[in-house]
Design an enzyme around this catalytic site. Structure first.
Site, PDB file in Angstrom:
ATOM      1  N   ASP A 122     -14.237 -35.096 -22.701  1.00 41.97           N
ATOM      2  CA  ASP A 122     -15.652 -34.733 -22.688  1.00 41.97           C
ATOM      3  C   ASP A 122     -16.390 -35.931 -23.275  1.00 41.97           C
ATOM      4  O   ASP A 122     -16.404 -36.124 -24.489  1.00 41.97           O
ATOM      5  CB  ASP A 122     -15.853 -33.473 -23.540  1.00 41.97           C
ATOM      6  CG  ASP A 122     -17.330 -33.159 -23.803  1.00 41.97           C
ATOM      7  OD1 ASP A 122     -18.193 -33.797 -23.173  1.00 41.97           O
ATOM      8  OD2 ASP A 122     -17.600 -32.272 -24.628  1.00 41.97           O
ATOM      9  N   LYS A 151     -24.658 -42.834 -23.152  1.00 38.15           N
ATOM     10  CA  LYS A 151     -24.581 -42.023 -21.943  1.00 38.15           C
ATOM     11  C   LYS A 151     -25.934 -41.966 -21.224  1.00 38.15           C
ATOM     12  O   LYS A 151     -25.996 -41.849 -20.003  1.00 38.15           O
ATOM     13  CB  LYS A 151     -24.150 -40.610 -22.342  1.00 38.15           C
ATOM     14  CG  LYS A 151     -23.774 -39.719 -21.181  1.00 38.15           C
ATOM     15  CD  LYS A 151     -23.193 -38.440 -21.734  1.00 38.15           C
ATOM     16  CE  LYS A 151     -22.947 -37.414 -20.664  1.00 38.15           C
ATOM     17  NZ  LYS A 151     -22.384 -36.186 -21.246  1.00 38.15           N
ATOM     18  N   GLU A 210     -19.694 -30.980 -16.157  1.00 40.55           N
ATOM     19  CA  GLU A 210     -19.498 -30.320 -17.453  1.00 40.55           C
ATOM     20  C   GLU A 210     -19.546 -28.784 -17.352  1.00 40.55           C
ATOM     21  O   GLU A 210     -18.673 -28.109 -17.913  1.00 40.55           O
ATOM     22  CB  GLU A 210     -20.532 -30.824 -18.469  1.00 40.55           C
ATOM     23  CG  GLU A 210     -20.189 -32.217 -18.967  1.00 40.55           C
ATOM     24  CD  GLU A 210     -21.370 -32.948 -19.594  1.00 40.55           C
ATOM     25  OE1 GLU A 210     -22.400 -32.307 -19.836  1.00 40.55           O
ATOM     26  OE2 GLU A 210     -21.239 -34.153 -19.838  1.00 40.55           O
ATOM     27  N   ASP A 218     -25.927 -24.950 -22.273  1.00 42.66           N
ATOM     28  CA  ASP A 218     -25.274 -25.980 -23.085  1.00 42.66           C
ATOM     29  C   ASP A 218     -26.296 -26.664 -23.984  1.00 42.66           C
ATOM     30  O   ASP A 218     -27.081 -27.497 -23.530  1.00 42.66           O
ATOM     31  CB  ASP A 218     -24.601 -26.989 -22.133  1.00 42.66           C
ATOM     32  CG  ASP A 218     -23.892 -28.113 -22.890  1.00 42.66           C
ATOM     33  OD1 ASP A 218     -24.051 -28.228 -24.115  1.00 42.66           O
ATOM     34  OD2 ASP A 218     -23.176 -28.895 -22.223  1.00 42.66           O
TER      35      ASP A 218
END
Lengths: 151, 637
Positions: B8, B67, B168, B190
């Site tokens: 992850d 990211k 994800e 999330d």
């Protein structure tokens, strides 16, 4: 007719053979997993016992910090004895101090919380002490690090 | 084929997992944590916690949130917004892509991400004790092709064959075990450290389709922390007039304790921030002690939580799905541990969110499961079933005594020794049950058989070993063996694990629904059994050695026992009424037993008298132990 049956048998045989191989592989895989886990468990067992108190000690260190802060202000001889006692009890459990004062900053064992005037990359002041539990860093020392500019 | 790890690769934190023994497991980082910060200092090659610790000192050379730059054009909105908050230099590189300049070198976001992946790889290798070459990496569902490509390249730079890039939310759904055959719509909510994502997934025959995704790339737990810190600082200022925001050390301490308080308030309704000697005022030390209630924290972050609702609405609209069609809502990201967040999610979707998987680990675990599917690990090992419900037998007082507990992985085998409930009982019936309720009659009967030919003996003496053996195909063999004679009886029950999902669900729900009622029933049976044991044992003592007590005492005890027995047999007896009578009898028996031992001691040498008192106690507790074995270990006739 006879040929057909034997062909069918051969097919069946091949299929069975590959099935056996597949199963054997799976079996080995599971066994390997199990053995690896056993090995790791053995490795971890001793560390586990040794480090079992880590989370408790980590919490107690906050109380230790508070006592030390009080002592820095009060400078009381009785309190000093209490702190020393506390320290010696924890050291019996494997706790030891990370030397940080005036040392070269090392992120493996220290945590820089502020950059202040002073010799470059040297620890100017330890804000809260860092500790090892046996050979592992339990808590990095929180330090102020010199910027290279002196005033 | 070697193991494929699941990574992850998060904006603020990253995690690694692997399939082991048929289940996904998080691999701890070398620092011993389950996740590590996605922070890199590429010049000295520091990654994770270590890089974080030197961030203040070396902020220009420390990269976080890389990211956000993956596969982004320098002139793009995302890169520009990141540039505003990042202390490191973001510049335009080849083909107009965003790159990072530090220490006189240029790094692509792929290279920086590769450092994070390298750490993941190294931690996994240390844990597994072998080299790791293959990985599954997760990306947000909204990542476009160039962002996915960049992530794949990062993996290659780190020396990993990227077997697959997985969304994800898909990984999270896998971790929650939602791939098993059902066709349904799943919402993945999330809320992580720095970003919020909501995705609507459609599941059908093991295929996941992302119907829509939405979110806020600059909303997360860090914002929650900041609110709390600001509040603490302002309250302290109100109280003392000292502005702690100017004191970096004090601020650091408040930050640490605010984070701790936030976590504590997920389980407690109130917590206290204690930082003695936080500052000085007029030469006097000032201490920070502040109580913070869950309600206060919720008030402080109320608008942050509400900000997540708009994206949820949009995602639903984009997917063209009504709330009523949602089969499951799952929670991912550490912030979803906050009860208020769960409440808001529940209120919006009208459904209790599923939180059975650790929200920090779900994505990595799902990636590992995907890796397992690719390497063939999962397909076969998942065939190992678990017993969906508890298996056991009926014992004295119509109680269900479990032998194989629910969720035990099969094949499995377990034996336990039972005994008879009455004197000279010639046979026992083994009544095999399945279910979660404490009373036998409320559970499902799978079968029963009788073991006879038990030699005459007082109750509790015969040893009957009951063995449950369930094989990988769910076939249950139950056998009962009299240890004295070796006589054995058995039964085979097919498909003990083979219940429809609905059946299992109903039985579990019933167990919950009737939990209170069942508890009372069980208590009553336990009391009855306890009283029964006392009656039988005391009567035996009275029969064998009644004369030693003296006629009065014996009469008193007999009467009290008769009284107790009447109550045991009475239909209207309650736990309380039984307990009252039982207490009287027990005390009476103990009193007389003690007197008996005292008298015996006085007759003997005085030196021995000291050992007598504990003996009397020992007797009393022995009676108690027997009671317990009767409760748990006896087969009814």
């Amino acid at each position: 007719m006879v040929k057909k049956t034997s062909l069918k048998k051969t097919e069946e045989f091949v299929e069975l053979k590959s099935r056996i191989e597949e199963l054997e592989n799976n079996y080995k895989r599971v066994l390997a997993d199990y053995q690896n886990q056993q090995r790791r468990y053995k490795e971890q067992e001793s560390t586990l016992i040794k480090m079992a108190s880590a989370s408790l000690i980590e919490k107690l260190l906050l109380n230790m910090d508070a006592l030390e802060m009080a002592q820095a202000h009060l400078k009381d001889p009785g309190l000093k004895i209490i702190i020393d006692q506390f320290n010696s009890t924890l050291s019996q459990e494997g706790l030891s101090l990370i030397e940080s004062d005036r040392k070269e900053f090392d992120p493996l064992i220290m945590d820089c919380t502020e950059v202040v005037p002073g010799k470059k990359d040297k620890v100017i002041e330890t804000v809260s002490r860092g500790y090892y539990l046996f050979d592992k860093v339990l808590r990095p020392a929180k330090v102020k690090v010199g910027s290279g500019i002196t005033n | 084929m070697s193991k494929i790890i699941g990574i992850d690769l998060g904006t603020t934190n990253s995690a690694v997992a692997v399939m082991e023994g048929g289940t996904a497991k998080i691999i701890p980082s070398s620092e011993g944590r389950n996740t590590f910060p996605s922070i890199v200092e590429p010049i000295k090659g520091l990654v994770g916690d270590v890089a974080k610790r030197q961030m203040v000192l070396n902020s220009g050379n420390t990269v976080f949130s890389v990211k956000r730059l993956m596969g982004q054009k320098f002139t793009g909105k995302q890169a520009q917004k990141t540039k505003e908050i990042a202390p490191y230099e973001i510049a335009e590189g080849k083909d107009g892509m965003a790159v990072i300049n530090l220490g006189g070198k240029t790094f692509t976001p792929q290279e920086i991400s590769a450092k994070i992946l390298q750490k993941a790889k190294a931690d996994a290798e240390a844990y597994l004790g072998t080299t790791v070459t293959d990985a599954v990496i997760t990306v947000p569902a909204y990542f476009d092709d160039s962002q996915r490509q960049a992530t794949k390249q990062a993996g290659e730079i780190a020396g990993l064959n990227v077997q697959r890039i997985v969304n994800e939310p898909t990984a999270a759904a896998l971790a929650y075990g939602l791939d098993k055959g059902k066709n349904e719509t799943v919402v993945v909510y999330d809320l992580g450290g720095g970003t919020f994502d909501v995705s609507i997934l459609e599941l059908g025959d093991g295929v996941f389709e992302v119907k829509s995704t939405n979110g806020d790339t600059f909303l997360g737990g860090d914002d929650f922390d900041r609110r709390l810190i600001d509040y603490v600082v302002s309250e302290f200022k109100k109280e003392t007039g000292v502005d702690l925001s100017l004191d970096k050390q004090a601020l650091q301490r408040i930050k640490d304790s605010a984070e701790k308080a936030k976590i504590e308030l997920s389980s407690a309704t109130e917590t206290e921030i204690n930082q003695p000697f936080i500052t000085q005022k007029d030469g006097q030390p000032q201490h920070l002690t502040m109580k913070i209630s869950r309600a206060k924290l919720e008030e402080l972050v109320d608008d942050l939580i509400k900000k997540t609702i708009e994206p949820c609405k949009k995602a639903l609209a984009d997917a063209k799905i009504e709330k009523s069609h949602i089969g499951e809502v799952i929670l991912v990201g550490g912030m979803t541990r906050m009860p208020k967040v769960q409440q808001v999610v529940k209120d919006f979707f009208g459904k209790e969110p599923n939180k059975s998987v650790n929200p920090d680990e779900a994505v990595a675990l799902g990636a590992a499961i995907q890796g397992g599917v690719i390497s063939g690990d999962v397909k076969d090992i998942l065939l190992l079933d678990v017993t969906p419900l508890t298996l056991g037998i009926e014992t004295m007082g119509s109680v269900m005594t479990p032998l194989i507990e629910r969720n035990t992985t099969v094949p499995s085998s377990k034996s336990q020794v039972f005994s008879t409930a009455s004197d000279n009982q010639p046979q026992v019936e083994v009544h095999v049950l399945q279910g979660e309720r404490p009373m036998a009659s409320d559970n499902k009967t799978l079968g029963s058989f009788i073991l006879d030919g038990i030699p005459a003996a007082p109750r509790g003496i015969p040893q009957i070993e009951v063995t449950f053996d369930i094989d990988a195909n769910g076939i249950l063999n139950v056998s009962a063996k009299d240890k004295a004679t070796g006589k054995e009886q058995k039964i085979t029950i097919k498909n003990a694990t083979n219940l429809s999902d609905d059946e299992v669900e109903k039985m579990k729900q019933d167990a919950q629904k009737y939990a209170e009622e069942d508890k009372k029933k069980k208590e009553l049976v336990d009391k009855r059994n306890e009283a029964d044991t006392l009656i039988i044992q005391t009567r035996k003592v009275l029969k064998d050695a009644g004369d030693k007590f003296g006629a009065d005492a014996a009469k008193e005890m007999t009467e009290s026992l008769d009284e107790l027995e009447k109550e045991v047999k009475s239909e209207s007896a309650t736990v309380e009424s039984l307990d009252a009578k039982l207490k009287i009898s027990t005390e009476l028996v103990q009193k007389h037993a003690e007197a008996l031992y005292k008298a015996a001691a006085e007759k003997d040498k005085p030196a021995e008298s000291t050992t007598d008192a504990p003996k009397a106690e020992g007797d009393a507790s022995e009676a108690k132990t027997d009671t317990k074995s009767a409760e748990e270990g006896e087969v009814v006739q």
